[in-house]
Design a protein around this motif. Structure first.
Motif, PDB file in Angstrom:
ATOM      1  N   HIS A  68     -36.503 -19.845  36.467  1.00 23.02           N
ATOM      2  CA  HIS A  68     -37.958 -20.218  35.930  1.00 23.02           C
ATOM      3  C   HIS A  68     -37.949 -20.161  34.519  1.00 23.02           C
ATOM      4  O   HIS A  68     -37.824 -18.980  33.872  1.00 23.02           O
ATOM      5  CB  HIS A  68     -38.946 -19.331  36.600  1.00 23.02           C
ATOM      6  CG  HIS A  68     -39.208 -19.394  38.141  1.00 23.02           C
ATOM      7  ND1 HIS A  68     -38.560 -18.423  38.658  1.00 23.02           N
ATOM      8  CD2 HIS A  68     -39.788 -20.320  38.876  1.00 23.02           C
ATOM      9  CE1 HIS A  68     -38.792 -18.972  39.850  1.00 23.02           C
ATOM     10  NE2 HIS A  68     -39.438 -20.119  39.962  1.00 23.02           N
ATOM     11  N   SER A  69     -37.814 -21.078  33.638  1.00 19.23           N
ATOM     12  CA  SER A  69     -37.497 -21.216  32.132  1.00 19.23           C
ATOM     13  C   SER A  69     -38.534 -20.579  31.464  1.00 19.23           C
ATOM     14  O   SER A  69     -38.317 -20.801  30.116  1.00 19.23           O
ATOM     15  CB  SER A  69     -36.976 -22.487  31.829  1.00 19.23           C
ATOM     16  OG  SER A  69     -37.938 -23.411  32.059  1.00 19.23           O
ATOM     17  N   TYR A  70     -39.685 -20.080  31.895  1.00 19.07           N
ATOM     18  CA  TYR A  70     -40.462 -19.478  30.796  1.00 19.07           C
ATOM     19  C   TYR A  70     -41.028 -18.305  31.604  1.00 19.07           C
ATOM     20  O   TYR A  70     -40.616 -17.739  32.492  1.00 19.07           O
ATOM     21  CB  TYR A  70     -41.439 -20.442  30.663  1.00 19.07           C
ATOM     22  CG  TYR A  70     -42.264 -20.697  31.996  1.00 19.07           C
ATOM     23  CD1 TYR A  70     -43.479 -19.919  32.341  1.00 19.07           C
ATOM     24  CD2 TYR A  70     -41.851 -21.889  32.969  1.00 19.07           C
ATOM     25  CE1 TYR A  70     -44.186 -20.032  33.371  1.00 19.07           C
ATOM     26  CE2 TYR A  70     -42.712 -21.954  34.152  1.00 19.07           C
ATOM     27  CZ  TYR A  70     -43.734 -20.909  34.437  1.00 19.07           C
ATOM     28  OH  TYR A  70     -44.351 -21.139  35.567  1.00 19.07           O
ATOM     29  N   ILE A  71     -41.407 -17.421  30.512  1.00 18.17           N
ATOM     30  CA  ILE A  71     -42.138 -16.059  30.811  1.00 18.17           C
ATOM     31  C   ILE A  71     -43.491 -16.236  30.119  1.00 18.17           C
ATOM     32  O   ILE A  71     -43.785 -17.274  29.251  1.00 18.17           O
ATOM     33  CB  ILE A  71     -41.368 -15.075  30.184  1.00 18.17           C
ATOM     34  CG1 ILE A  71     -41.144 -14.942  28.523  1.00 18.17           C
ATOM     35  CG2 ILE A  71     -40.123 -14.741  30.936  1.00 18.17           C
ATOM     36  CD1 ILE A  71     -40.746 -13.913  28.033  1.00 18.17           C
ATOM     37  N   TYR A  72     -44.475 -15.686  30.621  1.00 16.96           N
ATOM     38  CA  TYR A  72     -45.884 -15.965  30.422  1.00 16.96           C
ATOM     39  C   TYR A  72     -46.552 -14.303  29.866  1.00 16.96           C
ATOM     40  O   TYR A  72     -46.130 -13.412  30.568  1.00 16.96           O
ATOM     41  CB  TYR A  72     -46.946 -16.315  31.246  1.00 16.96           C
ATOM     42  CG  TYR A  72     -46.471 -15.993  32.343  1.00 16.96           C
ATOM     43  CD1 TYR A  72     -47.494 -14.927  33.104  1.00 16.96           C
ATOM     44  CD2 TYR A  72     -45.902 -16.378  33.300  1.00 16.96           C
ATOM     45  CE1 TYR A  72     -47.359 -14.438  34.297  1.00 16.96           C
ATOM     46  CE2 TYR A  72     -45.601 -15.763  34.994  1.00 16.96           C
ATOM     47  CZ  TYR A  72     -46.566 -15.044  35.216  1.00 16.96           C
ATOM     48  OH  TYR A  72     -46.727 -14.330  36.373  1.00 16.96           O
ATOM     49  N   PRO A  73     -47.558 -14.301  28.943  1.00 20.03           N
ATOM     50  CA  PRO A  73     -48.257 -13.109  28.839  1.00 20.03           C
ATOM     51  C   PRO A  73     -48.686 -12.295  30.008  1.00 20.03           C
ATOM     52  O   PRO A  73     -49.405 -13.159  30.890  1.00 20.03           O
ATOM     53  CB  PRO A  73     -49.282 -13.285  27.830  1.00 20.03           C
ATOM     54  CG  PRO A  73     -49.031 -14.754  27.038  1.00 20.03           C
ATOM     55  CD  PRO A  73     -48.111 -15.404  28.256  1.00 20.03           C
ATOM     56  N   GLY A  74     -48.679 -11.097  30.410  1.00 20.09           N
ATOM     57  CA  GLY A  74     -49.070 -10.326  31.344  1.00 20.09           C
ATOM     58  C   GLY A  74     -48.040 -10.090  32.388  1.00 20.09           C
ATOM     59  O   GLY A  74     -48.247  -9.527  33.354  1.00 20.09           O
ATOM     60  N   GLN A  75     -46.801 -10.916  32.341  1.00 19.80           N
ATOM     61  CA  GLN A  75     -45.975 -11.038  33.160  1.00 19.80           C
ATOM     62  C   GLN A  75     -45.029  -9.790  32.902  1.00 19.80           C
ATOM     63  O   GLN A  75     -45.018  -9.117  32.117  1.00 19.80           O
ATOM     64  CB  GLN A  75     -45.026 -12.098  33.123  1.00 19.80           C
ATOM     65  CG  GLN A  75     -43.996 -12.227  34.205  1.00 19.80           C
ATOM     66  CD  GLN A  75     -42.993 -13.498  33.843  1.00 19.80           C
ATOM     67  OE1 GLN A  75     -42.975 -14.038  32.778  1.00 19.80           O
ATOM     68  NE2 GLN A  75     -42.548 -14.080  35.045  1.00 19.80           N
ATOM     69  N   VAL A  76     -44.679  -9.062  34.146  1.00 19.44           N
ATOM     70  CA  VAL A  76     -43.961  -7.908  34.040  1.00 19.44           C
ATOM     71  C   VAL A  76     -42.679  -7.957  34.312  1.00 19.44           C
ATOM     72  O   VAL A  76     -42.104  -8.355  35.416  1.00 19.44           O
ATOM     73  CB  VAL A  76     -44.452  -6.498  35.158  1.00 19.44           C
ATOM     74  CG1 VAL A  76     -43.738  -5.354  35.333  1.00 19.44           C
ATOM     75  CG2 VAL A  76     -45.998  -6.349  35.230  1.00 19.44           C
ATOM     76  N   LEU A  77     -41.713  -7.411  33.306  1.00 21.48           N
ATOM     77  CA  LEU A  77     -40.378  -7.652  33.604  1.00 21.48           C
ATOM     78  C   LEU A  77     -39.597  -6.200  33.680  1.00 21.48           C
ATOM     79  O   LEU A  77     -40.404  -5.024  33.182  1.00 21.48           O
ATOM     80  CB  LEU A  77     -39.636  -7.969  32.279  1.00 21.48           C
ATOM     81  CG  LEU A  77     -40.055  -9.446  31.733  1.00 21.48           C
ATOM     82  CD1 LEU A  77     -39.430  -9.853  30.286  1.00 21.48           C
ATOM     83  CD2 LEU A  77     -39.641 -10.662  32.764  1.00 21.48           C
TER      84      LEU A  77
END
Length: 147
Positions: A68-77
């Motif tokens: 999934h080539s994108y990350i988004y605000p609020g996502q937890v890594l």
């Protein structure tokens, strides 16, 4: 005479304290803790740099990011080698365990997927398939391997 004795005792105490401090094991450290919430304007290389981990370690801890080539605000890594206060052995408490989902193995430093497979009497390809591991040579300390 008393001052000389006091200085000698003080020096001995200092030497003992310094020698104890020098023999403690250095622990891996991440400035972000065990997880990181993505903020607006973040990208993976920036997060890796700010958290003190390599980009490849960040990918290994979050393998879904590669596809999934994108990350988004609020996502937890997940941040590998982050500190949550309950870690020991340089990482999470590692080894075999079980929970509500079944048996699992939390990877210790120096573990290999082949060694874990041998421990449980299963194949490496089985562990790869069950855990979505594409590269059997790319596992990290603290990672959970479902059996």
């Amino acid at each position: 005479m008393l001052a000389k004795r006091l200085i000698q005792v003080s020096l001995i105490v200092v030497l003992v304290l310094v020698s104890l401090a020098a023999t403690t094991k250095a622990q891996a450290w991440s400035g972000c803790g065990a997880s990181y919430v993505v903020q607006r304007g973040d990208w993976l290389a920036k997060i890796a740099r700010n958290c003190g981990v390599t980009l490849s370690a960040l990918y290994a801890a979050n393998p879904w990011v590669r596809w999934h080539s994108y990350i988004y605000p609020g996502q937890v890594l997940v941040i590998p080698d982050g500190s949550d206060g309950g870690w020991h052995n340089g990482g999470y408490a590692c080894g075999a365990s079980y929970d509500g989902y079944g048996r699992y193995y939390r990877v210790c430093r120096g573990d290999t997927l082949g060694g874990i497979a041998l421990y449980y009497g299963v194949s490496v390809s089985y562990l790869q398939r069950v855990n979505g591991i594409w590269n059997p040579h790319l596992i990290y300390a603290g990672q959970i391997i479902r059996i």
